[in-house]
Design a protein around this motif. Structure first.
Motif, mmCIF file in Angstrom:
data_model
loop_
_atom_site.group_PDB
_atom_site.id
_atom_site.type_symbol
_atom_site.label_atom_id
_atom_site.label_comp_id
_atom_site.label_asym_id
_atom_site.label_seq_id
_atom_site.Cartn_x
_atom_site.Cartn_y
_atom_site.Cartn_z
ATOM 1 N N GLU A 47 0.820 -1.223 0.000
ATOM 2 C CA GLU A 47 0.000 0.000 0.000
ATOM 3 C C GLU A 47 0.850 1.268 0.000
ATOM 4 O O GLU A 47 0.372 2.345 -0.341
ATOM 5 C CB GLU A 47 -0.911 0.035 1.239
ATOM 6 C CG GLU A 47 -2.016 -1.007 1.233
ATOM 7 C CD GLU A 47 -3.018 -0.764 0.119
ATOM 8 O OE1 GLU A 47 -3.372 0.418 -0.107
ATOM 9 O OE2 GLU A 47 -3.411 -1.747 -0.546
ATOM 10 N N LEU A 48 2.088 1.146 0.434
ATOM 11 C CA LEU A 48 2.963 2.327 0.545
ATOM 12 C C LEU A 48 3.723 2.638 -0.740
ATOM 13 O O LEU A 48 4.411 3.650 -0.827
ATOM 14 C CB LEU A 48 4.023 2.082 1.631
ATOM 15 C CG LEU A 48 3.608 2.154 3.084
ATOM 16 C CD1 LEU A 48 4.827 1.868 3.963
ATOM 17 C CD2 LEU A 48 3.054 3.530 3.404
ATOM 18 N N LEU A 49 3.625 1.755 -1.723
ATOM 19 C CA LEU A 49 4.487 1.921 -2.905
ATOM 20 C C LEU A 49 4.103 3.132 -3.739
ATOM 21 O O LEU A 49 4.939 3.965 -4.057
ATOM 22 C CB LEU A 49 4.450 0.661 -3.770
ATOM 23 C CG LEU A 49 5.059 -0.592 -3.145
ATOM 24 C CD1 LEU A 49 4.930 -1.769 -4.099
ATOM 25 C CD2 LEU A 49 6.533 -0.359 -2.810
ATOM 26 N N ASP A 50 2.849 3.219 -4.097
ATOM 27 C CA ASP A 50 2.431 4.287 -4.999
ATOM 28 C C ASP A 50 2.219 5.587 -4.247
ATOM 29 O O ASP A 50 1.585 5.607 -3.202
ATOM 30 C CB ASP A 50 1.135 3.895 -5.710
ATOM 31 C CG ASP A 50 1.377 2.727 -6.665
ATOM 32 O OD1 ASP A 50 2.553 2.490 -6.999
ATOM 33 O OD2 ASP A 50 0.398 2.078 -7.046
ATOM 34 N N ASP A 51 2.754 6.658 -4.790
ATOM 35 C CA ASP A 51 2.557 7.968 -4.185
ATOM 36 C C ASP A 51 2.856 9.034 -5.232
ATOM 37 O O ASP A 51 3.997 9.222 -5.636
ATOM 38 C CB ASP A 51 3.502 8.136 -2.981
ATOM 39 C CG ASP A 51 3.307 9.477 -2.287
ATOM 40 O OD1 ASP A 51 2.444 10.267 -2.737
ATOM 41 O OD2 ASP A 51 4.016 9.739 -1.310
ATOM 42 N N VAL A 52 1.811 9.712 -5.646
ATOM 43 C CA VAL A 52 1.991 10.729 -6.693
ATOM 44 C C VAL A 52 2.858 11.882 -6.218
ATOM 45 O O VAL A 52 3.446 12.602 -7.020
ATOM 46 C CB VAL A 52 0.641 11.298 -7.199
ATOM 47 C CG1 VAL A 52 -0.075 10.278 -8.062
ATOM 48 C CG2 VAL A 52 -0.236 11.771 -6.047
ATOM 49 N N ASP A 53 2.952 12.053 -4.887
ATOM 50 C CA ASP A 53 3.764 13.152 -4.376
ATOM 51 C C ASP A 53 5.258 12.837 -4.350
ATOM 52 O O ASP A 53 6.082 13.713 -4.097
ATOM 53 C CB ASP A 53 3.305 13.550 -2.966
ATOM 54 C CG ASP A 53 1.916 14.180 -2.993
ATOM 55 O OD1 ASP A 53 1.588 14.797 -4.031
ATOM 56 O OD2 ASP A 53 1.181 14.034 -2.016
ATOM 57 N N TYR A 54 5.597 11.570 -4.573
ATOM 58 C CA TYR A 54 7.015 11.209 -4.655
ATOM 59 C C TYR A 54 7.412 11.316 -6.120
ATOM 60 O O TYR A 54 6.748 10.749 -6.992
ATOM 61 C CB TYR A 54 7.222 9.784 -4.111
ATOM 62 C CG TYR A 54 8.659 9.304 -4.137
ATOM 63 C CD1 TYR A 54 9.680 10.046 -3.556
ATOM 64 C CD2 TYR A 54 8.994 8.100 -4.747
ATOM 65 C CE1 TYR A 54 10.997 9.588 -3.570
ATOM 66 C CE2 TYR A 54 10.310 7.634 -4.771
ATOM 67 C CZ TYR A 54 11.302 8.385 -4.186
ATOM 68 O OH TYR A 54 12.605 7.934 -4.217
ATOM 69 N N ASP A 55 8.470 12.041 -6.374
ATOM 70 C CA ASP A 55 8.917 12.346 -7.741
ATOM 71 C C ASP A 55 8.896 11.154 -8.684
ATOM 72 O O ASP A 55 8.610 11.286 -9.863
ATOM 73 C CB ASP A 55 10.362 12.857 -7.709
ATOM 74 C CG ASP A 55 10.396 14.367 -7.546
ATOM 75 O OD1 ASP A 55 9.319 14.969 -7.487
ATOM 76 O OD2 ASP A 55 11.509 14.920 -7.474
#
Ligand code: CCH
Length: 285
Positions: A25-33
């Motif tokens: 669940e922690l992999l995807d993050d639009v705020d991480y470049d």
């Protein structure tokens, strides 16, 4: 009966599949470049493990010694605080898991979630209590060096030529960050998907020293003005006759590479670890 009730309770065994699902669940993050923490989780698992020295059993993932200054501050580990910090909520939710297990599991989860093989993983690493357990700095490979250095570093861990080339294919993932390693660009066009594209591109593109770049010497495609890169150590995979044979093997058959990568990565994250005899391999679905 009363005595029985007062007996200290064995802690519930951790459900590592639940931990793995939470890591996913922690992999995807639009705020991480980079869009996904997957690649940096894989790099964390690798750097935590790649300090191993088979001659004296020092280094390796056991101990999670990268929590301490001497190892966290090794230039090779620049930027891995990003991955370690991202995993803190998992440690907070499951205090029973060791950091050493958490970091290696995160690598395995990331590879699987990005479309790679499901690498059997087992629990049992413990965390060191002080910086005294840190391996000396400088055990991880230096990207500016040649095949002799690459072989020295990986042979020290116990890997042969085919395993070296198999592991290097992880560079299908992620990219170089100027503020971490000094290099720039990704190796492939889909850096959050685990495929054998590292080998197919290495074998098929026209690689040249990158032009118009004031960072450390690196290669890029389209005669040096391209949009994907290779490190000097990556180019050695092409220039060394034996390494090249395996580049071709893995470029030609992705399943063959998945199998070779899976065994080599499992070996990597288990180097120097004394697992409890009953520790089962967990294969994530
Ligand atoms: Fe690597 N790697 N790696 N690498 N690596 C870098 C990034 C990633 C070397 C150098 C670099 C492996 C082997 C080697 C990953 C996995 C593996 C970077 C850029 C350099 C430099 C770091 C940055 O700027 O963020 C060298 C040298 C070697 C061997 O000679 C092996 C083995 C593995 C795993 C099996 C992954 C994944 C990344 C991307 C990280 C990210 O944040 O995108």
């Amino acid at each position: 009966a009363a005595a029985e009730e007062e007996a200290p309770k064995e802690p519930e065994p951790l459900d590592y599949r639940k931990v793995a699902a939470d890591i996913a669940e922690l992999l995807d993050d639009v705020d991480y470049d980079d869009g996904s923490y997957g690649p940096v989780f894989v790099r964390l698992a690798w750097h935590a493990s790649g300090t191993y020295n088979k001659a004296d059993g020092t280094g390796g993932s056991n101990g999670a010694t990268m929590r301490f200054g001497p190892e966290a501050g090794d230039g090779a580990n620049a930027g891995l605080d990003v991955a370690r910090n991202r995993l803190e909520p998992i440690k907070a939710k499951y205090p029973q898991i060791s950091y050493a297990d958490l970091w290696t599991l995160a690598g395995v989860v990331a590879i699987k979630e990005m479309g790679g093989p499901s690498i059997p993983w087992k629990a049992g690493r413990t965390d060191a209590v002080s910086a005294e357990s840190c391996p000396p700095q400088g055990r991880l490979p230096d990207a500016s060096k040649d095949r002799k250095h690459v072989r020295e570093v990986f042979n020290r861990m116990g890997f042969d030529d085919r395993e070296i080339v198999a592991l290097m294919g992880a560079h299908v993932l992620g990219r170089c960050h100027p503020d971490r390693s000094g290099y720039h660009l990704p190796w492939t066009y889909n850096p959050t998907t685990f495929t054998n594209a590292y080998y197919t591109l290495l074998a098929s593109e026209y690689w040249k020293k990158e032009k118009n770049w004031d960072g450390p010497m690196q290669y890029s495609n389209r005669k040096g003005t391209g949009d994907i890169m290779m490190l000097p150590t990556d180019m050695e995979m092409l220039w060394d006759r034996t390494f090249k044979q395996y580049v071709k093997e893995f470029a030609n058959d992705e399943q063959v590479w998945f199998d070779a990568f899976s065994s080599a990565f499992k070996k990597l994250i288990e180097l120097g670890v004394q697992f409890p005899a009953e520790a089962p391999d967990i294969v994530l679905e």
